[in-house]
Design a protein around this motif. Structure first.
Motif, PDB file in Angstrom:
ATOM      1  N   GLU A 161      38.256 -23.179  35.525  1.00 24.47           N
ATOM      2  CA  GLU A 161      38.785 -22.166  36.444  1.00 24.47           C
ATOM      3  C   GLU A 161      37.725 -21.130  36.827  1.00 24.47           C
ATOM      4  OE1 GLU A 161      42.042 -21.881  37.634  1.00 24.47           O
ATOM      5  OE2 GLU A 161      42.432 -23.858  36.788  1.00 24.47           O
ATOM      6  N   ASP A 162      36.889 -20.747  35.866  1.00 18.92           N
ATOM      7  CA  ASP A 162      35.958 -19.646  36.105  1.00 18.92           C
ATOM      8  C   ASP A 162      34.541 -20.128  36.430  1.00 18.92           C
ATOM      9  OD1 ASP A 162      38.120 -18.053  35.360  1.00 18.92           O
ATOM     10  OD2 ASP A 162      37.508 -18.054  33.263  1.00 18.92           O
ATOM     11  N   GLY A 163      34.274 -21.422  36.237  1.00 21.93           N
ATOM     12  CA  GLY A 163      32.937 -21.954  36.489  1.00 21.93           C
ATOM     13  C   GLY A 163      31.882 -21.359  35.574  1.00 21.93           C
ATOM     14  N   LYS A 164      32.281 -20.987  34.369  1.00 22.63           N
ATOM     15  CA  LYS A 164      31.345 -20.426  33.391  1.00 22.63           C
ATOM     16  C   LYS A 164      31.407 -21.281  32.121  1.00 22.63           C
ATOM     17  CE  LYS A 164      32.364 -15.739  35.016  1.00 22.63           C
ATOM     18  NZ  LYS A 164      32.828 -14.400  34.633  1.00 22.63           N
ATOM     19  N   THR A 165      30.580 -20.946  31.169  1.00 18.89           N
ATOM     20  CA  THR A 165      30.674 -21.636  29.868  1.00 18.89           C
ATOM     21  C   THR A 165      30.649 -20.579  28.769  1.00 18.89           C
ATOM     22  OG1 THR A 165      28.291 -21.929  29.932  1.00 18.89           O
ATOM     23  CG2 THR A 165      29.643 -23.850  30.491  1.00 18.89           C
ATOM     24  N   VAL A 166      31.629 -19.675  28.817  1.00 19.85           N
ATOM     25  CA  VAL A 166      31.639 -18.567  27.858  1.00 19.85           C
ATOM     26  C   VAL A 166      32.005 -19.055  26.451  1.00 19.85           C
ATOM     27  CG1 VAL A 166      32.734 -16.363  27.265  1.00 19.85           C
ATOM     28  CG2 VAL A 166      32.191 -16.893  29.656  1.00 19.85           C
ATOM     29  N   GLY A 173      35.736 -29.894  11.283  1.00 19.20           N
ATOM     30  CA  GLY A 173      36.802 -29.863  10.283  1.00 19.20           C
ATOM     31  C   GLY A 173      37.301 -28.452  10.061  1.00 19.20           C
ATOM     32  N   ILE A 174      37.464 -28.090   8.791  1.00 22.04           N
ATOM     33  CA  ILE A 174      38.026 -26.785   8.461  1.00 22.04           C
ATOM     34  C   ILE A 174      37.078 -25.646   8.867  1.00 22.04           C
ATOM     35  CG2 ILE A 174      37.137 -26.620   6.078  1.00 22.04           C
ATOM     36  CD1 ILE A 174      40.744 -25.816   7.150  1.00 22.04           C
ATOM     37  N   HIS A 175      35.798 -25.966   9.100  1.00 23.98           N
ATOM     38  CA  HIS A 175      34.823 -24.928   9.477  1.00 23.98           C
ATOM     39  C   HIS A 175      34.739 -24.726  10.992  1.00 23.98           C
ATOM     40  CE1 HIS A 175      33.666 -24.982   5.327  1.00 23.98           C
ATOM     41  NE2 HIS A 175      33.426 -26.277   5.394  1.00 23.98           N
ATOM     42  N   LYS A 176      35.524 -25.488  11.733  1.00 28.12           N
ATOM     43  CA  LYS A 176      35.481 -25.386  13.194  1.00 28.12           C
ATOM     44  C   LYS A 176      35.956 -24.000  13.632  1.00 28.12           C
ATOM     45  CE  LYS A 176      37.059 -27.969  17.219  1.00 28.12           C
ATOM     46  NZ  LYS A 176      37.725 -29.194  17.654  1.00 28.12           N
ATOM     47  N   ARG A 177      35.252 -23.421  14.583  1.00 28.44           N
ATOM     48  CA  ARG A 177      35.659 -22.111  15.080  1.00 28.44           C
ATOM     49  C   ARG A 177      35.295 -21.989  16.549  1.00 28.44           C
ATOM     50  NH1 ARG A 177      31.016 -18.740  15.046  1.00 28.44           N
ATOM     51  NH2 ARG A 177      32.045 -16.772  14.613  1.00 28.44           N
ATOM     52  N   ILE A 178      35.916 -21.010  17.206  1.00 29.21           N
ATOM     53  CA  ILE A 178      35.595 -20.789  18.610  1.00 29.21           C
ATOM     54  C   ILE A 178      34.341 -19.904  18.655  1.00 29.21           C
ATOM     55  CG2 ILE A 178      37.017 -18.703  19.046  1.00 29.21           C
ATOM     56  CD1 ILE A 178      37.102 -21.755  21.295  1.00 29.21           C
ATOM     57  N   ALA A 179      33.371 -20.323  19.451  1.00 31.66           N
ATOM     58  CA  ALA A 179      32.110 -19.586  19.539  1.00 31.66           C
ATOM     59  C   ALA A 179      31.907 -19.125  20.974  1.00 31.66           C
ATOM     60  CB  ALA A 179      30.955 -20.488  19.113  1.00 31.66           C
ATOM     61  N   VAL A 180      31.025 -18.144  21.165  1.00 36.12           N
ATOM     62  CA  VAL A 180      30.734 -17.683  22.522  1.00 36.12           C
ATOM     63  C   VAL A 180      29.260 -17.900  22.838  1.00 36.12           C
ATOM     64  CG1 VAL A 180      32.582 -15.966  22.571  1.00 36.12           C
ATOM     65  CG2 VAL A 180      30.323 -15.310  21.755  1.00 36.12           C
ATOM     66  N   ASP A 181      28.992 -18.001  24.127  1.00 33.75           N
ATOM     67  CA  ASP A 181      27.647 -18.304  24.587  1.00 33.75           C
ATOM     68  C   ASP A 181      26.842 -17.008  24.734  1.00 33.75           C
ATOM     69  OD1 ASP A 181      25.484 -19.620  25.600  1.00 33.75           O
ATOM     70  OD2 ASP A 181      26.266 -19.752  27.645  1.00 33.75           O
ATOM     71  N   GLY A 182      26.619 -16.346  23.615  1.00 30.60           N
ATOM     72  CA  GLY A 182      25.845 -15.100  23.643  1.00 30.60           C
ATOM     73  C   GLY A 182      25.480 -14.720  22.226  1.00 30.60           C
ATOM     74  N   ALA A 183      24.218 -14.417  21.979  1.00 28.33           N
ATOM     75  CA  ALA A 183      23.752 -14.170  20.612  1.00 28.33           C
ATOM     76  C   ALA A 183      24.430 -12.946  20.003  1.00 28.33           C
ATOM     77  CB  ALA A 183      22.240 -14.006  20.605  1.00 28.33           C
ATOM     78  N   GLY A 185      27.427 -11.773  20.719  1.00 29.51           N
ATOM     79  CA  GLY A 185      28.880 -11.790  20.859  1.00 29.51           C
ATOM     80  C   GLY A 185      29.326 -11.806  22.306  1.00 29.51           C
ATOM     81  N   LEU A 186      30.605 -11.525  22.510  1.00 29.60           N
ATOM     82  CA  LEU A 186      31.224 -11.667  23.831  1.00 29.60           C
ATOM     83  C   LEU A 186      30.579 -10.758  24.885  1.00 29.60           C
ATOM     84  CD1 LEU A 186      33.471 -13.411  24.964  1.00 29.60           C
ATOM     85  CD2 LEU A 186      35.096 -11.589  24.470  1.00 29.60           C
ATOM     86  N   SER A 187      30.065  -9.586  24.447  1.00 28.55           N
ATOM     87  CA  SER A 187      29.445  -8.664  25.412  1.00 28.55           C
ATOM     88  C   SER A 187      28.154  -9.233  25.981  1.00 28.55           C
ATOM     89  CB  SER A 187      29.154  -7.325  24.735  1.00 28.55           C
ATOM     90  OG  SER A 187      28.256  -7.531  23.664  1.00 28.55           O
ATOM     91  N   ASP A 188      27.617 -10.226  25.293  1.00 30.15           N
ATOM     92  CA  ASP A 188      26.348 -10.826  25.674  1.00 30.15           C
ATOM     93  C   ASP A 188      26.544 -12.024  26.611  1.00 30.15           C
ATOM     94  OD1 ASP A 188      23.638 -10.727  25.490  1.00 30.15           O
ATOM     95  OD2 ASP A 188      23.500 -11.926  23.654  1.00 30.15           O
ATOM     96  N   THR A 189      27.816 -12.292  26.997  1.00 31.32           N
ATOM     97  CA  THR A 189      28.105 -13.424  27.888  1.00 31.32           C
ATOM     98  C   THR A 189      28.461 -12.887  29.273  1.00 31.32           C
ATOM     99  OG1 THR A 189      30.482 -13.395  27.479  1.00 31.32           O
ATOM    100  CG2 THR A 189      29.138 -14.642  25.922  1.00 31.32           C
ATOM    101  N   ASP A 190      28.717 -13.793  30.225  1.00 29.38           N
ATOM    102  CA  ASP A 190      29.136 -13.306  31.550  1.00 29.38           C
ATOM    103  C   ASP A 190      30.670 -13.272  31.669  1.00 29.38           C
ATOM    104  OD1 ASP A 190      29.232 -16.013  31.466  1.00 29.38           O
ATOM    105  OD2 ASP A 190      28.162 -16.361  33.362  1.00 29.38           O
ATOM    106  N   MET A 191      31.342 -13.086  30.526  1.00 24.82           N
ATOM    107  CA  MET A 191      32.802 -12.939  30.517  1.00 24.82           C
ATOM    108  C   MET A 191      33.228 -11.715  31.334  1.00 24.82           C
ATOM    109  SD  MET A 191      35.603 -14.091  28.843  1.00 24.82           S
ATOM    110  CE  MET A 191      37.285 -13.583  29.118  1.00 24.82           C
ATOM    111  N   SER A 192      34.273 -11.894  32.143  1.00 27.19           N
ATOM    112  CA  SER A 192      34.817 -10.759  32.890  1.00 27.19           C
ATOM    113  C   SER A 192      36.320 -10.699  32.630  1.00 27.19           C
ATOM    114  CB  SER A 192      34.533 -10.943  34.385  1.00 27.19           C
ATOM    115  OG  SER A 192      35.553 -10.318  35.135  1.00 27.19           O
ATOM    116  N   VAL A 193      36.865  -9.489  32.686  1.00 26.69           N
ATOM    117  CA  VAL A 193      38.303  -9.325  32.431  1.00 26.69           C
ATOM    118  C   VAL A 193      39.139 -10.036  33.493  1.00 26.69           C
ATOM    119  CG1 VAL A 193      38.536  -7.148  33.687  1.00 26.69           C
ATOM    120  CG2 VAL A 193      40.041  -7.615  31.746  1.00 26.69           C
ATOM    121  N   ALA A 194      38.506 -10.309  34.667  1.00 26.77           N
ATOM    122  CA  ALA A 194      39.231 -10.990  35.747  1.00 26.77           C
ATOM    123  C   ALA A 194      39.251 -12.506  35.561  1.00 26.77           C
ATOM    124  CB  ALA A 194      38.589 -10.643  37.090  1.00 26.77           C
ATOM    125  N   ASP A 195      38.521 -13.020  34.570  1.00 31.98           N
ATOM    126  CA  ASP A 195      38.476 -14.470  34.347  1.00 31.98           C
ATOM    127  C   ASP A 195      39.860 -15.003  33.962  1.00 31.98           C
ATOM    128  OD1 ASP A 195      35.813 -14.371  34.845  1.00 31.98           O
ATOM    129  OD2 ASP A 195      35.172 -14.753  32.766  1.00 31.98           O
TER     130      ASP A 195
END
Lengths: 238, 179
Positions: A161-166, A173-183, A185-195
């Motif tokens: 939908e957003d054409g990004k890879t945030v 397995g049990i260690h799986k987690r959601i990660a963001v594309d920025g060293a 954290g989220l502020s380091d990505t091109d995430m926008s509140v409008a996404d």
């Protein structure tokens, strides 16, 4: 829309399906609700959560990824399958750290609503109680991984939908987690509140800041009607 | 026939579930006709005097005193009902479960921003904290669960009257809530 309509049978009832539809899409269109958590109508199916598992000609399959074809015989709303679904929901609750009384998604949360719909009074499996990382670095959006159920909706929405890879998964397995594309954290990505991704989380994991508790108790999405009622309503009014 | 006996316990919770029980309004008169209360903070009876039919448990299990009393309740009650999110899941107190106990105590009593000349309390009269806050069912067998934070007066009323009259406790959708 193709005119070569097919017929599938869900719990003994004939349901029309078009070529290219999955079982879940055909069921939705006919007003038959199949429980789901990781599926979202705007996104390609993920097949992660297994809540939508039905029996197709006697064999379990996830209905969000299984293509409908003429003559399929499907079991959906059976005590056996609902017991499996209840166990999956229970496992999601005890694996994360879901404190409903102090969560701003409570009342609108699809995990909680699914537990209500399936009649789960409380999880009784042993709790894992693993610390998980919170990311509040972004000015408008936060990630509280305590509440993540690894549905992958955020990552699919960000791509499709957003054409990004945030967002993406890391670990296995049990260690799986959601990660963001920025060293940092989220502020380091091109995430926008409008996404789209900012408002697609089924639980309280990925939330927009300063929006919590605006709707009073008693008026929230699942306070009076179970999750799936909107889909079942279609059948009632047809 | 003698009235069924009910006992209630407050463990690690906020007393909100007991308040919710009082929130049944004038139905409390009906409840008084239905049951008699044994050990409970409501009547301030401190110990069990006889076997009890229904034990209602509020709160999670966070210290050695909680464990001792929960086991007493199991011994003395025919049916044990865990009431509210703290008894069912540990609730808000269980938010400390992902932080080591030592760190929790140090933050509260030594390093907190409002602490002056702090020390970690160690009076022998104070119950000893457990490493985690446990739901009641992880310590003893629990027969029935009533979710909610607190469970609404209607939930408590529906469940109690069903239990006491030997009916099936089937809560309708709107009475199953985790908050």
């Amino acid at each position: 829309m193709s005119d070569e309509t097919m017929t599938i049978i869900i719990d003994g009832v004939e349901v029309a399906a078009q070529p290219g539809q999955t079982i879940l899409e055909a069921a939705d269109q006919a007003g038959v609700y199949i429980p789901r958590l990781c599926y979202h109508p705007d996104l390609p199916p993920g097949g992660h959560c297994r809540l939508c598992t039905v029996k197709v000609n006697g064999r379990p399959a996830s209905s969000c990824t299984f293509p409908a074809s003429d003559g399929l015989v499907i079991e959906n709303d059976t005590e056996e399958l609902n017991a499996f679904r209840r166990t999956i929901v229970e496992m999601l609750f005890v694996e994360g750290n879901h404190h409903c009384p102090s969560c701003e998604a409570s009342g609108d949360c699809e995990l909680q609503a699914m537990a209500y719909r399936l009649g789960l009074l409380t999880p009784t499996l042993p709790y894992l109680r693993q610390p998980r990382q919170l990311d509040a670095s972004h000015k408008d959006v936060y990630i509280d991984r305590d509440r993540c159920i690894l549905c992958g909706r955020c990552s699919r929405a960000s791509k499709v939908e957003d054409g990004k890879t945030v967002f993406g998964f890391e670990g296995r397995g049990i260690h799986k987690r959601i990660a963001v594309d920025g060293a940092k954290g989220l502020s380091d990505t091109d995430m926008s509140v409008a996404d789209e991704a900012a408002r697609i989380c089924p639980t309280g994991c990925l939330r927009v800041k300063r929006e919590g508790y605006r709707v009073p108790v008693g008026q929230r999405t699942y306070d009076h009607t179970p999750i799936g009622s909107d889909i079942e309503h279609k059948k009632a009014t047809r | 026939m003698a009235k069924p006996l009910v006992a209630t316990a407050p463990f690690t919770g906020c007393f909100g579930c007991h308040m919710s029980l009082l929130d049944i309004d004038d139905r409390i008169l009906e409840l008084a006709d239905l049951v008699e209360f044994d050990k409970s903070p409501i009547n301030d009876i401190k110990t069990f005097s006889r076997p009890v039919d229904v034990g209602l448990l509020e709160g999670g299990i966070s210290n050695d005193e909680n464990v001792e009393w929960l086991r007493e309740f199991r011994k003395n009650c025919k049916v044990l009902v865990a009431v509210g999110q703290c008894a069912l899941t540990g609730g808000v107190p269980a938010m400390r479960n992902t932080v080591p106990l030592k760190e929790c105590l140090e933050e509260a009593y030594l390093n907190g921003p409002t602490v002056v000349d702090g020390c970690i309390p160690n009076d022998p009269d104070i119950p000893i904290l457990l490493d985690k806050v446990y739901p009641c069912h992880e310590v003893v067998k629990i027969d029935y669960f009533l979710p909610g934070c607190p469970p609404s007066a209607d939930t408590l009323w529906a469940a109690l009257t069903a239990l006491l009259t030997g009916k099936d406790v089937g809560l309708p959708y709107e009475l199953i809530k985790y908050d």
